[in-house]
Design a protein around this motif. Structure first.
Motif, PDB file in Angstrom:
ATOM      1  N   LYS A 124       0.845  -1.182   0.000  1.00 20.52           N
ATOM      2  CA  LYS A 124       0.000   0.000   0.000  1.00 20.52           C
ATOM      3  C   LYS A 124       0.886   1.239   0.000  1.00 20.52           C
ATOM      4  N   THR A 126       1.218   5.242  -0.114  1.00 20.11           N
ATOM      5  CA  THR A 126       0.587   6.545   0.061  1.00 20.11           C
ATOM      6  C   THR A 126       1.506   7.589  -0.548  1.00 20.11           C
ATOM      7  N   ARG A 127       1.089   8.138  -1.672  1.00 19.75           N
ATOM      8  CA  ARG A 127       1.945   9.063  -2.401  1.00 19.75           C
ATOM      9  C   ARG A 127       1.580  10.505  -2.070  1.00 19.75           C
ATOM     10  N   HIS A 148     -12.761  13.349 -10.506  1.00 20.05           N
ATOM     11  CA  HIS A 148     -12.748  11.892 -10.356  1.00 20.05           C
ATOM     12  C   HIS A 148     -11.739  11.250 -11.313  1.00 20.05           C
ATOM     13  N   GLY A 151      -8.178  12.005 -10.167  1.00 21.01           N
ATOM     14  CA  GLY A 151      -7.852  11.240  -8.958  1.00 21.01           C
ATOM     15  C   GLY A 151      -7.529   9.790  -9.265  1.00 21.01           C
ATOM     16  N   LYS A 152      -8.316   9.163 -10.142  1.00 18.70           N
ATOM     17  CA  LYS A 152      -8.067   7.774 -10.524  1.00 18.70           C
ATOM     18  C   LYS A 152      -6.728   7.639 -11.240  1.00 18.70           C
ATOM     19  N   THR A 153      -6.412   8.605 -12.078  1.00 17.08           N
ATOM     20  CA  THR A 153      -5.150   8.565 -12.805  1.00 17.08           C
ATOM     21  C   THR A 153      -3.964   8.648 -11.849  1.00 17.08           C
ATOM     22  N   LEU A 154      -4.039   9.564 -10.878  1.00 19.64           N
ATOM     23  CA  LEU A 154      -2.956   9.696  -9.903  1.00 19.64           C
ATOM     24  C   LEU A 154      -2.815   8.429  -9.056  1.00 19.64           C
ATOM     25  N   GLU A 155      -3.941   7.815  -8.732  1.00 19.11           N
ATOM     26  CA  GLU A 155      -3.925   6.611  -7.898  1.00 19.11           C
ATOM     27  C   GLU A 155      -3.273   5.433  -8.610  1.00 19.11           C
ATOM     28  N   HIS A 156      -3.536   5.300  -9.909  1.00 20.01           N
ATOM     29  CA  HIS A 156      -3.100   4.092 -10.628  1.00 20.01           C
ATOM     30  C   HIS A 156      -1.725   4.207 -11.271  1.00 20.01           C
ATOM     31  N   HIS A 157      -1.254   5.415 -11.532  1.00 18.79           N
ATOM     32  CA  HIS A 157      -0.057   5.542 -12.355  1.00 18.79           C
ATOM     33  C   HIS A 157       1.200   5.958 -11.596  1.00 18.79           C
ATOM     34  N   GLN A 159       2.689   4.480  -8.658  1.00 16.67           N
ATOM     35  CA  GLN A 159       3.073   3.515  -7.641  1.00 16.67           C
ATOM     36  C   GLN A 159       4.560   3.192  -7.746  1.00 16.67           C
TER      37      GLN A 159
END
Length: 210
Positions: A124, A126-127, A148, A151-157, A159
């Motif tokens: 997990k 946390t960026r 939205h 946010g999804k783009t930042l979450e998935h790309h 890591q």
């Protein structure tokens, strides 16, 4: 592939552990042999990275402590000859709960052929994102759909293990940004977070370019 869903199959001999990996993308070309003594070295020096080789492939092992317990992290470099003095292959990360792994290794000490399987545990991350944006971020904040999608783009790309934070700046294109990764060694990956299809925001999609 960074801590993707990877099944690790392990079998034992008196002195060696054999690891075989299977994921949606790859099946390891063969079993990777690791000396049992390697685990003892890791336990004596937690946090140290030990690199071992087998048949031209490599594995970097590290024992780490995390919020979800003590983890054995292995970065495999699976390599094969592609002819004409060239190699091809891929890198694969696995992250295994060490207590369970160690128990199985101990159970198989005197049992040649003992085997079991473990599924790699995702890390997990946390960026931390820092927006140095006045215009484009303000425009996105007024549009819930784009908030939205961004946010999804930042979450998935983003890591990436070495990233301490991601700096994000405006660019001339509407709703799009330039980003810069900050690592302990300085600037890392740079690129763009670009919204394609701005003429129809319902169907528009973000992509990350490096």
């Amino acid at each position: 592939m960074m801590f993707d869903s990877v099944l690790v199959k392990v079998s034992c001999s008196e002195e060696l552990l054999y690891l075989h990996t299977i994921s949606r993308r790859h099946k390891s070309p063969y079993r990777f042999a690791i000396l049992r003594d390697t685990l003892e070295q890791l336990e004596r020096e937690p946090g140290r990275q030990i690199i071992v080789a087998d048949c031209g492939c490599y594995a970097a092992l590290r024992l780490t402590r995390a919020l979800d317990g003590e983890m054995l992290v292995i970065r495999f470099s699976w390599l094969q000859s592609a002819g004409a003095d060239s190699l091809r292959g891929y890198e694969e990360w696995v992250r295994l709960p060490y207590r369970r792994f160690h128990e199985c290794v101990e159970a198989g000490t005197d049992m040649a052929g003992w085997n079991w399987s473990q599924l790699s545990v995702p890390e997990k991350v946390t960026r931390r994102f820092e927006f140095h944006s006045r215009q484009n971020l303000h425009q996105i904040a007024q549009r819930p759909l784009l908030r939205h999608k961004l946010g999804k783009t930042l979450e998935h790309h983003f890591q990436w293990r070495d990233a301490e934070k991601i700096l994000i700046y405006d660019v001339g294109a509407p709703y799009s940004f330039f980003f810069e990764e900050v690592t302990p060694r300085g600037t890392g990956i740079c690129g763009g977070i670009i919204l394609h299809g701005v003429d129809n925001l319902q169907k528009a999609q973000y992509s990350v370019h490096t």
